[in-house]
Design an enzyme around this catalytic site. Structure first.
Site, PDB file in Angstrom:
ATOM      1  N   ARG A   1       3.194 -13.514   8.339  1.00  0.00           N
ATOM      2  CA  ARG A   1       1.982 -13.733   7.540  1.00  0.00           C
ATOM      3  C   ARG A   1       2.203 -14.765   6.432  1.00  0.00           C
ATOM      4  O   ARG A   1       1.263 -15.471   6.040  1.00  0.00           O
ATOM      5  CB  ARG A   1       1.491 -12.427   6.920  1.00  0.00           C
ATOM      6  CG  ARG A   1       2.394 -11.859   5.841  1.00  0.00           C
ATOM      7  CD  ARG A   1       1.723 -10.722   5.071  1.00  0.00           C
ATOM      8  NE  ARG A   1       2.572 -10.253   3.976  1.00  0.00           N
ATOM      9  CZ  ARG A   1       2.593 -10.803   2.775  1.00  0.00           C
ATOM     10  NH1 ARG A   1       1.829 -11.845   2.499  1.00  0.00           N
ATOM     11  NH2 ARG A   1       3.391 -10.317   1.829  1.00  0.00           N
TER      12      ARG A   1
ATOM     13  N   ALA B   1       0.836  -1.201   0.000  1.00  0.00           N
ATOM     14  CA  ALA B   1       0.000   0.000   0.000  1.00  0.00           C
ATOM     15  C   ALA B   1       0.873   1.254   0.000  1.00  0.00           C
ATOM     16  O   ALA B   1       0.574   2.239  -0.688  1.00  0.00           O
ATOM     17  CB  ALA B   1      -0.934   0.007   1.202  1.00  0.00           C
TER      18      ALA B   1
ATOM     19  N   SER C   1      -7.883   1.538   7.533  1.00  0.00           N
ATOM     20  CA  SER C   1      -7.245   0.378   8.145  1.00  0.00           C
ATOM     21  C   SER C   1      -8.232  -0.200   9.147  1.00  0.00           C
ATOM     22  O   SER C   1      -9.334   0.331   9.336  1.00  0.00           O
ATOM     23  CB  SER C   1      -5.944   0.793   8.837  1.00  0.00           C
ATOM     24  OG  SER C   1      -5.295  -0.344   9.387  1.00  0.00           O
ATOM     25  N   ARG C   2      -7.846  -1.284   9.790  1.00  0.00           N
ATOM     26  CA  ARG C   2      -8.724  -1.867  10.811  1.00  0.00           C
ATOM     27  C   ARG C   2      -8.707  -1.040  12.095  1.00  0.00           C
ATOM     28  O   ARG C   2      -9.556  -1.236  12.959  1.00  0.00           O
ATOM     29  CB  ARG C   2      -8.314  -3.310  11.094  1.00  0.00           C
ATOM     30  CG  ARG C   2      -8.604  -4.262   9.937  1.00  0.00           C
ATOM     31  CD  ARG C   2      -8.346  -5.700  10.353  1.00  0.00           C
ATOM     32  NE  ARG C   2      -8.532  -6.639   9.258  1.00  0.00           N
ATOM     33  CZ  ARG C   2      -9.693  -7.180   8.904  1.00  0.00           C
ATOM     34  NH1 ARG C   2     -10.792  -6.832   9.546  1.00  0.00           N
ATOM     35  NH2 ARG C   2      -9.761  -8.047   7.915  1.00  0.00           N
TER      36      ARG C   2
ATOM     37  N   HIS D   1      -9.255 -10.160   0.567  1.00  0.00           N
ATOM     38  CA  HIS D   1      -9.556  -9.522  -0.715  1.00  0.00           C
ATOM     39  C   HIS D   1     -11.030  -9.607  -1.086  1.00  0.00           C
ATOM     40  O   HIS D   1     -11.641  -8.616  -1.501  1.00  0.00           O
ATOM     41  CB  HIS D   1      -8.716 -10.151  -1.827  1.00  0.00           C
ATOM     42  CG  HIS D   1      -7.275  -9.774  -1.770  1.00  0.00           C
ATOM     43  ND1 HIS D   1      -6.340 -10.249  -2.662  1.00  0.00           N
ATOM     44  CD2 HIS D   1      -6.591  -8.963  -0.919  1.00  0.00           C
ATOM     45  CE1 HIS D   1      -5.155  -9.751  -2.367  1.00  0.00           C
ATOM     46  NE2 HIS D   1      -5.281  -8.970  -1.313  1.00  0.00           N
TER      47      HIS D   1
ATOM     48  N   LYS E   1      -3.031  -8.886  -6.080  1.00  0.00           N
ATOM     49  CA  LYS E   1      -2.936 -10.295  -6.375  1.00  0.00           C
ATOM     50  C   LYS E   1      -2.255 -11.002  -5.198  1.00  0.00           C
ATOM     51  O   LYS E   1      -1.558 -10.324  -4.402  1.00  0.00           O
ATOM     52  CB  LYS E   1      -2.178 -10.542  -7.685  1.00  0.00           C
ATOM     53  CG  LYS E   1      -0.663 -10.316  -7.641  1.00  0.00           C
ATOM     54  CD  LYS E   1      -0.281  -8.909  -7.618  1.00  0.00           C
ATOM     55  CE  LYS E   1       1.171  -8.702  -7.244  1.00  0.00           C
ATOM     56  NZ  LYS E   1       1.406  -7.440  -6.622  1.00  0.00           N
TER      57      LYS E   1
ATOM     58  N   ASP F   1       1.731 -15.565  -2.881  1.00  0.00           N
ATOM     59  CA  ASP F   1       2.503 -14.321  -2.838  1.00  0.00           C
ATOM     60  C   ASP F   1       3.475 -14.205  -3.999  1.00  0.00           C
ATOM     61  O   ASP F   1       3.592 -13.144  -4.617  1.00  0.00           O
ATOM     62  CB  ASP F   1       3.277 -14.245  -1.521  1.00  0.00           C
ATOM     63  CG  ASP F   1       2.784 -13.113  -0.638  1.00  0.00           C
ATOM     64  OD1 ASP F   1       3.440 -12.061  -0.601  1.00  0.00           O
ATOM     65  OD2 ASP F   1       1.723 -13.275  -0.014  1.00  0.00           O
TER      66      ASP F   1
END
Length: 335
Positions: free
Chosen positions: A169, A17, A40-41, A83, A101, A182
């Site tokens: 992650r 981002a 954001s969260r 996503h 992606k 990824d």
């Protein structure tokens, strides 16, 4: 939407981002890109990102960003597992969407997302920046025009040395972790660009204790007789190169094949190879996908001819097939 300005919202505040927002900021004067909001969260993360880039509005939820009618298009940059939910939320609120992606966690989610976009009559594109790169576009054009004859083999790899600990992650199944989504999405997408969806998929992998792929090899086959040998890894620093060979020659891409600034064409029987360049700054190649999104929006197009939705669905089917062969399952597969 003004023809002069396309107003962007950024959903998520991670590394990609940041890179994309940096490139958008550089396009303000030349291309009319304006970043007007970020979400954001947590409000704290959103505000920190907004302060860093001088973005006017920061939201602590995806829903607030989606509801902002001052936004023309949202860039969805969260983990693969988010996503489908995030992009669908924005589409249903009337926003166009550029979604990172791999497009979604699996092909079922990808189908659902495309269905939402088509039902809402909104623009949707996977952020496969490689397809928008001028050098890759020229390469694909040469292959289509028969410069190397009938394609017989494609080779591509993408590997990082790591190591990534168990909390990262990339090791988390709930986030769609592993090398394939990824990194492997690039070699697979490169093969699809040149040959379309394969007729056969074979794969083998080393899995982590958590059940994600650490090192994966893929052999794709087409009824034409063409094959693609692809690999991805989060345990080894591979060359990250690509090549396509046909009956009349071959084309080679150097390290960082998915954001190239040049390639070399070797024609059978020719004394010297031909080098193709585009005079681009490959460090800022994200600008090309942003420019394609803005071109489509200004033209009223609901999907990009460079990154068509049917192509993204086909790539997701291949990624699903690879995961099926190597035994990788995500929690989201059962939803």
């Amino acid at each position: 939407m003004s023809k002069e300005t396309v107003r962007w919202g950024v959903l998520a505040t991670g590394g990609i981002a940041s890179s994309f927002t940096t490139d958008l900021m550089a396009m303000r004067e030349t291309d009319g890109a304006e970043v007007v909001a970020v979400a954001s969260r947590t409000t704290e993360k959103a505000k920190a990102f907004a302060d860093r880039f001088g973005i006017p509005r920061a939201y602590g939820s995806w829903a607030e960003l989606a509801a902002d009618e001052d936004i023309d298009v949202v860039y969805v940059a969260g983990p693969h597992s988010a996503h489908r939910e995030a992009a669908a939320l924005c589409l249903e609120a009337g926003r166009a969407v550029l979604c990172e992606k791999a497009f979604t966690l699996n092909s079922r989610e990808a189908q659902e997302l495309v269905a939402v976009a088509r039902r809402q009559d909104r623009f949707l594109m996977e952020a496969m920046w490689m397809y928008c790169n001028p050098v890759v576009r020229r390469l694909a054009e040469l292959v289509r025009d028969g410069a190397i004859g009938e394609v017989r083999t494609v080779h591509a790899d993408f590997g990082l040395a790591g190591p990534f600990d168990a909390e990262h992650r990339l090791r988390d199944p709930a986030l769609g972790g592993g090398a394939l989504l990824d990194l492997g999405v690039y070699p697979v997408s490169f093969a699809h660009l040149l040959l379309g969806e394969p007729d056969r998929v074979q794969a083998d992998a080393l899995l982590s204790p958590e059940g994600v792929d650490l090192n994966t090899g893929m052999l794709l086959g087409w009824d034409s007789g063409a094959t693609a040998l692809l690999s991805c890894s989060i345990t080894a620093d591979t060359p990250i190169t690509a090549a396509v060979t046909g009956t009349k020659g071959r084309i080679e891409l150097g390290r960082g094949f998915f954001y190239p600034d040049r390639f070399v064409l070797h024609r059978n029987g020719a004394q010297d190879p031909e080098e193709f360049t585009a005079g681009i700054d490959s460090r800022h190649s994200l600008q090309y996908e942003a420019a394609e999104v803005m071109r489509c929006l200004r033209a009223g197009e609901k999907e990009s001819p460079l990154v068509p939705l049917d192509g993204s669905l086909a790539v997701m089917r291949t990624l699903d097939a690879v995961r099926d062969r190597i035994g990788v399952r995500y929690p989201g597969d059962e939803r």
